[in-house]
Design an enzyme around this catalytic site. Structure first.
Site, PDB file in Angstrom:
ATOM      1  N   GLU A 202     -49.882 -85.326  16.683  1.00 57.23           N
ATOM      2  CA  GLU A 202     -50.594 -85.008  18.319  1.00 57.23           C
ATOM      3  C   GLU A 202     -49.499 -84.559  19.075  1.00 57.23           C
ATOM      4  O   GLU A 202     -49.666 -83.584  20.020  1.00 57.23           O
ATOM      5  CB  GLU A 202     -51.387 -85.947  18.707  1.00 57.23           C
ATOM      6  CG  GLU A 202     -52.506 -86.440  17.947  1.00 57.23           C
ATOM      7  CD  GLU A 202     -53.605 -85.331  17.914  1.00 57.23           C
ATOM      8  OE1 GLU A 202     -53.813 -84.541  18.950  1.00 57.23           O
ATOM      9  OE2 GLU A 202     -54.327 -85.098  16.996  1.00 57.23           O
ATOM     10  N   ASP A 220     -56.899 -73.798  21.024  1.00 59.82           N
ATOM     11  CA  ASP A 220     -57.486 -73.948  20.003  1.00 59.82           C
ATOM     12  C   ASP A 220     -59.101 -73.944  20.401  1.00 59.82           C
ATOM     13  O   ASP A 220     -59.925 -74.558  19.750  1.00 59.82           O
ATOM     14  CB  ASP A 220     -57.417 -75.377  19.395  1.00 59.82           C
ATOM     15  CG  ASP A 220     -57.545 -76.579  20.789  1.00 59.82           C
ATOM     16  OD1 ASP A 220     -57.703 -76.028  21.597  1.00 59.82           O
ATOM     17  OD2 ASP A 220     -57.479 -77.574  20.057  1.00 59.82           O
ATOM     18  N   THR A 225     -55.629 -80.028  26.545  1.00 54.68           N
ATOM     19  CA  THR A 225     -55.473 -81.068  25.500  1.00 54.68           C
ATOM     20  C   THR A 225     -54.255 -81.788  26.337  1.00 54.68           C
ATOM     21  O   THR A 225     -53.259 -81.465  26.755  1.00 54.68           O
ATOM     22  CB  THR A 225     -54.920 -80.508  24.018  1.00 54.68           C
ATOM     23  OG1 THR A 225     -56.007 -79.848  23.567  1.00 54.68           O
ATOM     24  CG2 THR A 225     -54.302 -81.748  23.362  1.00 54.68           C
TER      25      THR A 225
END
Length: 411
Positions: A202, A220, A225
């Site tokens: 990640e 994405d 994120t």
């Protein structure tokens, strides 16, 4: 990532009752019911003492105690009743460190839970909960208070019409009340290792505690994120983190963005989020925000995934594989991957071979990842989890070396 996606301590207060095995509970306002929890397999979120201390809550001995790890947060003790049972009464006996906020819950699969009882006003001692209505194979006491050093649970007893499931045979050297797979990621060192492995994928580092302030839009389709497991503004988990942070600390730099986060949830939009990345990085220096990220990670991903994996009878590697899948695909996505694997193999608790089961699970995981361009690089499976599986390292024993996205990591 997608949306990833508490009961009173039982204590027998009458000395004479504690001196003999309890099988029947008779009260003036309840019909006789059978004791369902005595010496049943137990799984705990954590423990302060070595070995299998979780069993102390179901051994009928009021002088033994399960002590959870700290801090309090979301700590739980789960009992496998052996089959789906109707539960009419629960007694919980707390030690000095009791939960003011907790729930008693039931589940058929060890992953999705339904409250039998919930309170925010627990006062310790013995709580005798009667006239309950619910059923499930698993019973859990879940402590949810936000401060304190942990919980002490001396006794947990649940009653129902039965019949009581047959006793579970224990593996050599283990307690009857602890399944062989229970250790796994319940061990602090293995849990830490799982966080490092996920962080390597990640955040491209095993130093996951340095990622509280990470935030970017990686293109994405999930918006921003951020944080220690990639909470996303488009998949509800970032909203959950900021909502909980604001509950714990109303005056924080992210609170004003809550209306916008609710609006953009489910999309990749940044509407109303001007200045949000800088505010996130500022909040990341706050220990309250850091703890919120950790607790929400465990609540949404780690705890449900490890519970599901333990229910399937897999050890540390399998538990990590389930957790990593939950982080990327959400718990609902994890269930879908598991369902696909079931068409090819059986988990150990259903009589299957653990290596064959995990191989089928990883195959299904890779197939799911390839459905989306953003997840088309499957190295977090093929050059990490698959490598451990081929080596037969089902307990994730260190030292480990693996590659993700071409980078080499060690732990």
């Amino acid at each position: 990532m997608g949306i990833r996606a508490k009961s009173v301590a039982l204590v027998v207060g009458v000395a004479a009752v504690c001196m003999v095995p309890l099988v029947i509970s008779v009260t003036a306002d309840a019909a006789p019911d059978l004791l369902l929890t005595r010496d049943r397999p137990v799984l705990a979120s954590s423990t302060k003492t070595a070995g299998v201390a979780g069993r102390f809550a179901v051994d009928g001995d009021m002088t033994t105690t399960w002590l959870s790890g700290s801090p309090a947060g979301s700590q739980w003790l789960r009992v496998d009743l052996g089959r789906s049972q109707r539960i009419t009464r629960v007694r919980v006996g707390w030690g000095p460190e009791f939960a003011r906020s907790y729930a008693v819950q039931v589940s058929d699969d060890g992953a999705s839970w339904t409250d039998l009882y919930r309170t925010g006003g627990g006062d310790g001692g013995t709580d005798d909960l009667k006239k309950l209505s619910g059923a499930g194979r698993y019973l859990r006491v879940l402590g949810t208070q936000r401060d304190g050093t942990g919980y002490a649970l001396r006794d947990l007893r649940a009653y129902g019409p039965g019949p009581v499931a047959p006793a579970t045979e224990s593996a050599p050297g283990t307690s009857l009340a602890v399944p062989a797979a229970a250790a796994g990621l319940a061990q602090a060192a293995k849990k830490e290792l799982a966080f490092k492995l996920v962080s390597s994928a990640e955040n491209s580092t095993v130093a996951w505690r340095k990622q509280f302030g990470y935030i970017e839009d990686i293109g994405d389709g999930r918006g921003y994120t951020a944080g220690i497991v990639g909470f996303c503004s488009g998949t509800s988990d970032m909203l959950a983190v900021v909502t909980e942070y604001t509950r714990r600390k109303p005056k924080n730099v992210l609170a004003r963005y809550l209306p916008a986060l609710r609006t953009v949830d489910g999309s990749d939009s940044h509407a109303g989020l001007s200045g949000y990345p800088a505010a996130w990085r500022t909040a990341a220096a706050d220990p309250v925000f850091q703890k919120t990220q950790e607790d929400e990670r465990d609540r949404m991903y780690f705890d449900p995934a490890v519970t599901m994996a333990s229910t399937d009878g897999v050890r540390a590697l399998g538990q990590f594989a389930y957790y990593d899948a939950a982080v990327m695909h959400g718990v609902s996505g994890l269930r879908g991957i598991r369902s696909a694997a079931l068409r090819k193999a059986k988990p150990p608790k259903q009589g299957g071979d653990e290596i064959k089961w995990l191989s089928a699970f990883l195959d299904a995981r890779v197939a799911e990842m390839k459905k989306e361009e953003a997840h088309s690089d499957v190295s977090r499976v093929t050059t990490a989890q698959r490598v451990f599986l081929k080596a037969g390292n089902l307990d994730l024993n260190t030292p480990l070396s693996w590659r993700v996205y071409g980078d080499l990591f060690r732990a």
